[in-house]
Design a protein around this motif. Structure first.
Motif, mmCIF file in Angstrom:
data_model
loop_
_atom_site.group_PDB
_atom_site.id
_atom_site.type_symbol
_atom_site.label_atom_id
_atom_site.label_comp_id
_atom_site.label_asym_id
_atom_site.label_seq_id
_atom_site.Cartn_x
_atom_site.Cartn_y
_atom_site.Cartn_z
ATOM 1 N N VAL A 107 0.816 -1.221 0.000
ATOM 2 C CA VAL A 107 0.000 0.000 0.000
ATOM 3 C C VAL A 107 0.851 1.273 0.000
ATOM 4 O O VAL A 107 1.789 1.401 0.786
ATOM 5 N N ARG A 108 0.513 2.195 -0.886
ATOM 6 C CA ARG A 108 1.068 3.553 -0.848
ATOM 7 C C ARG A 108 -0.091 4.513 -0.643
ATOM 8 O O ARG A 108 -1.135 4.380 -1.297
ATOM 9 N N HIS A 109 0.106 5.466 0.258
ATOM 10 C CA HIS A 109 -0.988 6.392 0.577
ATOM 11 C C HIS A 109 -0.416 7.775 0.899
ATOM 12 O O HIS A 109 0.636 7.865 1.524
ATOM 13 N N GLU A 135 7.147 7.189 6.229
ATOM 14 C CA GLU A 135 8.181 6.173 5.975
ATOM 15 C C GLU A 135 8.050 5.565 4.579
ATOM 16 O O GLU A 135 6.964 5.564 3.971
ATOM 17 N N HIS A 136 9.151 5.049 4.096
ATOM 18 C CA HIS A 136 9.199 4.320 2.827
ATOM 19 C C HIS A 136 10.251 3.211 3.054
ATOM 20 O O HIS A 136 11.375 3.293 2.564
ATOM 21 N N PRO A 137 9.860 2.200 3.860
ATOM 22 C CA PRO A 137 10.878 1.255 4.338
ATOM 23 C C PRO A 137 11.623 0.496 3.249
ATOM 24 O O PRO A 137 12.831 0.290 3.368
ATOM 25 N N SER A 168 10.260 14.488 2.887
ATOM 26 C CA SER A 168 10.704 13.209 2.342
ATOM 27 C C SER A 168 10.599 12.028 3.300
ATOM 28 O O SER A 168 11.292 11.960 4.311
ATOM 29 N N ARG A 169 9.753 11.062 2.927
ATOM 30 C CA ARG A 169 9.695 9.803 3.690
ATOM 31 C C ARG A 169 10.953 8.979 3.456
ATOM 32 O O ARG A 169 11.352 8.181 4.286
ATOM 33 N N VAL A 170 11.582 9.197 2.293
ATOM 34 C CA VAL A 170 12.827 8.482 1.987
ATOM 35 C C VAL A 170 13.905 8.906 2.980
ATOM 36 O O VAL A 170 14.628 8.073 3.542
ATOM 37 N N LEU A 222 17.902 14.257 -2.791
ATOM 38 C CA LEU A 222 16.442 14.091 -2.710
ATOM 39 C C LEU A 222 15.761 14.999 -3.717
ATOM 40 O O LEU A 222 16.258 16.087 -4.015
ATOM 41 N N ARG A 223 14.623 14.558 -4.182
ATOM 42 C CA ARG A 223 13.827 15.365 -5.110
ATOM 43 C C ARG A 223 13.152 16.514 -4.349
ATOM 44 O O ARG A 223 12.722 16.328 -3.202
ATOM 45 N N LEU A 224 13.055 17.660 -5.002
ATOM 46 C CA LEU A 224 12.249 18.754 -4.442
ATOM 47 C C LEU A 224 10.791 18.324 -4.588
ATOM 48 O O LEU A 224 10.302 18.191 -5.705
ATOM 49 N N GLN A 225 10.097 18.088 -3.482
ATOM 50 C CA GLN A 225 8.748 17.514 -3.552
ATOM 51 C C GLN A 225 7.696 18.614 -3.570
ATOM 52 O O GLN A 225 7.032 18.879 -2.576
ATOM 53 N N ARG A 226 7.555 19.222 -4.737
ATOM 54 C CA ARG A 226 6.658 20.367 -4.893
ATOM 55 C C ARG A 226 5.224 20.040 -4.514
ATOM 56 O O ARG A 226 4.498 20.899 -4.012
ATOM 57 N N HIS A 262 20.133 8.634 -5.661
ATOM 58 C CA HIS A 262 18.897 9.421 -5.785
ATOM 59 C C HIS A 262 17.749 8.399 -5.875
ATOM 60 O O HIS A 262 17.836 7.462 -6.657
ATOM 61 N N PRO A 263 16.674 8.589 -5.084
ATOM 62 C CA PRO A 263 15.600 7.587 -5.106
ATOM 63 C C PRO A 263 14.742 7.648 -6.364
ATOM 64 O O PRO A 263 14.000 6.699 -6.658
ATOM 65 N N GLY A 264 14.831 8.758 -7.106
ATOM 66 C CA GLY A 264 13.962 8.944 -8.261
ATOM 67 C C GLY A 264 12.547 9.259 -7.817
ATOM 68 O O GLY A 264 12.166 8.930 -6.695
ATOM 69 N N PRO A 265 11.775 9.951 -8.638
ATOM 70 C CA PRO A 265 12.168 10.493 -9.936
ATOM 71 C C PRO A 265 13.073 11.724 -9.774
ATOM 72 O O PRO A 265 12.899 12.491 -8.830
ATOM 73 N N MET A 266 14.012 11.863 -10.712
ATOM 74 C CA MET A 266 15.007 12.936 -10.610
ATOM 75 C C MET A 266 14.559 14.199 -11.349
ATOM 76 O O MET A 266 13.972 14.104 -12.417
HETATM 77 N N1 ASP Z 1 9.947 7.893 -5.030
HETATM 78 C C1 ASP Z 1 10.209 8.391 -3.706
HETATM 79 C C2 ASP Z 1 8.956 8.415 -2.870
HETATM 80 O O1 ASP Z 1 7.950 7.874 -3.272
HETATM 81 C C3 ASP Z 1 10.908 9.694 -3.710
HETATM 82 C C4 ASP Z 1 10.222 10.833 -4.411
HETATM 83 O O2 ASP Z 1 9.061 10.716 -4.814
HETATM 84 O O3 ASP Z 1 10.871 11.875 -4.517
HETATM 85 O O4 ASP Z 1 8.939 8.947 -1.792
#
Ligand code: ASP
Length: 318
Positions: A107-109, A135-137, A168-170, A222-226, A262-266
């Motif tokens: 599950v992703r939420h 978290e994103h274990p 960032s959960r990562v 880490l990605r900038l999570q706009r 980098h976890p992606g997406p970049m």
């Molecule tokens: N793919 C990773 C996540 O789902 C990182 C990201 O979206 O920037 O958290």
């Protein structure tokens, strides 16, 4: 090899020896995945349902591939983020799914804690594929496997996690995992994106990128999570790239053999220079994707052993 957990909800619930067990098993699955015939039978006869309430490319694909390679019946449910009515809908969905007797639920939420809540309502093993900023274990585990294979160990390393830590959960899962395995973690970024309270995790905080990267073994961008920002966290992307984007000049401050992750997406040209991302001598970004499939196979294999053991026990009791 024993796994005490019924679910994989977060790194916070794992002991260091359990982390090592997952990574050891994942190493074996890396070998399998490099063969012509990539099938094993750890999940044969079991049903895996992937439920993503938020977009995903790598994570969903690799969970699907992992389940199929281990012989599970895999079903993907496309969940529309716009149709989520916090709480009620999630529980309704959980009850509906439960009636289909899945064995593994991935599950992703978008809400922190939602996957945990769902795990309390179903009878199967639940794997958190990312819950809000929490978290994103499996990402932290695949990062750990990538680091262990590149550096030959997963302790006493200096790791810099750079950029948008706040959303960032990562970053959170990695901070917890790297701390449990006795590494030194630095968080690097502007105060708007690296709030001071992250020091609670035992990390050192740096505002200046060149100081933060000095002599580190691992640079994790880490990605900038706009999509999680509701205001002006950065002056402009150009300015951000100038101060915090990873380019050759900034990377030169890290150890000469430091790896780039980098976890992606970049966002090329925002948090990372495209040439660094593609430099096979420094960047392990493609390895991270490969390790993702193996780690998810290992995690589902270990949880499935518990699912089967619990059923045998229940059958004996009856
Ligand atoms: N793919 C990773 C996540 O789902 C990182 C990201 O979206 O920037 O958290």
């Amino acid at each position: 090899m024993g796994f005490s957990q019924k679910h994989l909800l977060g790194i916070e619930h794992l002991r260091p020896d359990e982390i090592t067990d997952i990574l050891d098993l994942a190493d074996q699955y890396v070998d399998l995945n490099r063969r012509d015939v990539k099938h094993a039978d750890a999940l044969t006869g079991l049903t895996q349902i992937n439920m993503f309430f938020e977009n995903s490319t790598r994570t969903q694909a690799s969970f699907e591939l992992a389940g199929k390679r281990l012989g599970a019946d895999v079903m993907n449910m496309a969940m529309q983020a716009s149709s989520i009515k916090k709480g009620e809908t999630l529980i309704d969905t959980a009850m509906t799914l439960n009636a289909m007797h899945p064995d593994l639920l991935v599950v992703r939420h978008p809400h922190s804690g939602a996957v945990d809540l769902l795990s309390q309502k179903v009878n199967c093993a639940v794997l958190n594929a990312g819950d809000g900023k929490h978290e994103h274990p499996t990402q932290a585990l695949l990062d750990a496997l990538t680091i262990r294979r590149a550096k030959g160990r997963l302790h006493r390393l200096n790791v810099a996690i750079c950029g948008d830590v706040a959303h960032s959960r990562v970053a959170r899962s990695n901070l917890i995992l790297l701390g449990k395995m006795e590494n030194r973690v630095r968080l690097v970024g502007p105060p708007t994106l690296v709030p001071a309270q992250f020091a609670e995790f035992g990390a050192e905080i740096y505002e200046d990128m060149t100081e933060g990267l000095k002599d580190v073994d691992v640079v994790m961008m880490l990605r900038l999570q706009r999509e999680r920002m509701d205001g002006g966290f950065i002056p402009s992307e150009r300015e951000y790239y100038h101060r915090y984007g990873l380019d050759a000049e900034k990377l030169a401050h890290a150890k000469p053999d430091a790896i780039v992750m980098h976890p992606g997406p970049m966002n090329r040209g925002v948090e990372i220079d495209g040439e660094i991302a593609d430099d096979i001598n420094r960047s392990v970004i493609q390895e991270q994707v490969e390790m993702g499939v193996a780690v998810r196979m290992a995690a589902m294999d270990l949880l499935a052993r518990n699912v089967r053991a619990e059923r045998i026990n229940t059958a004996v009791e009856v």
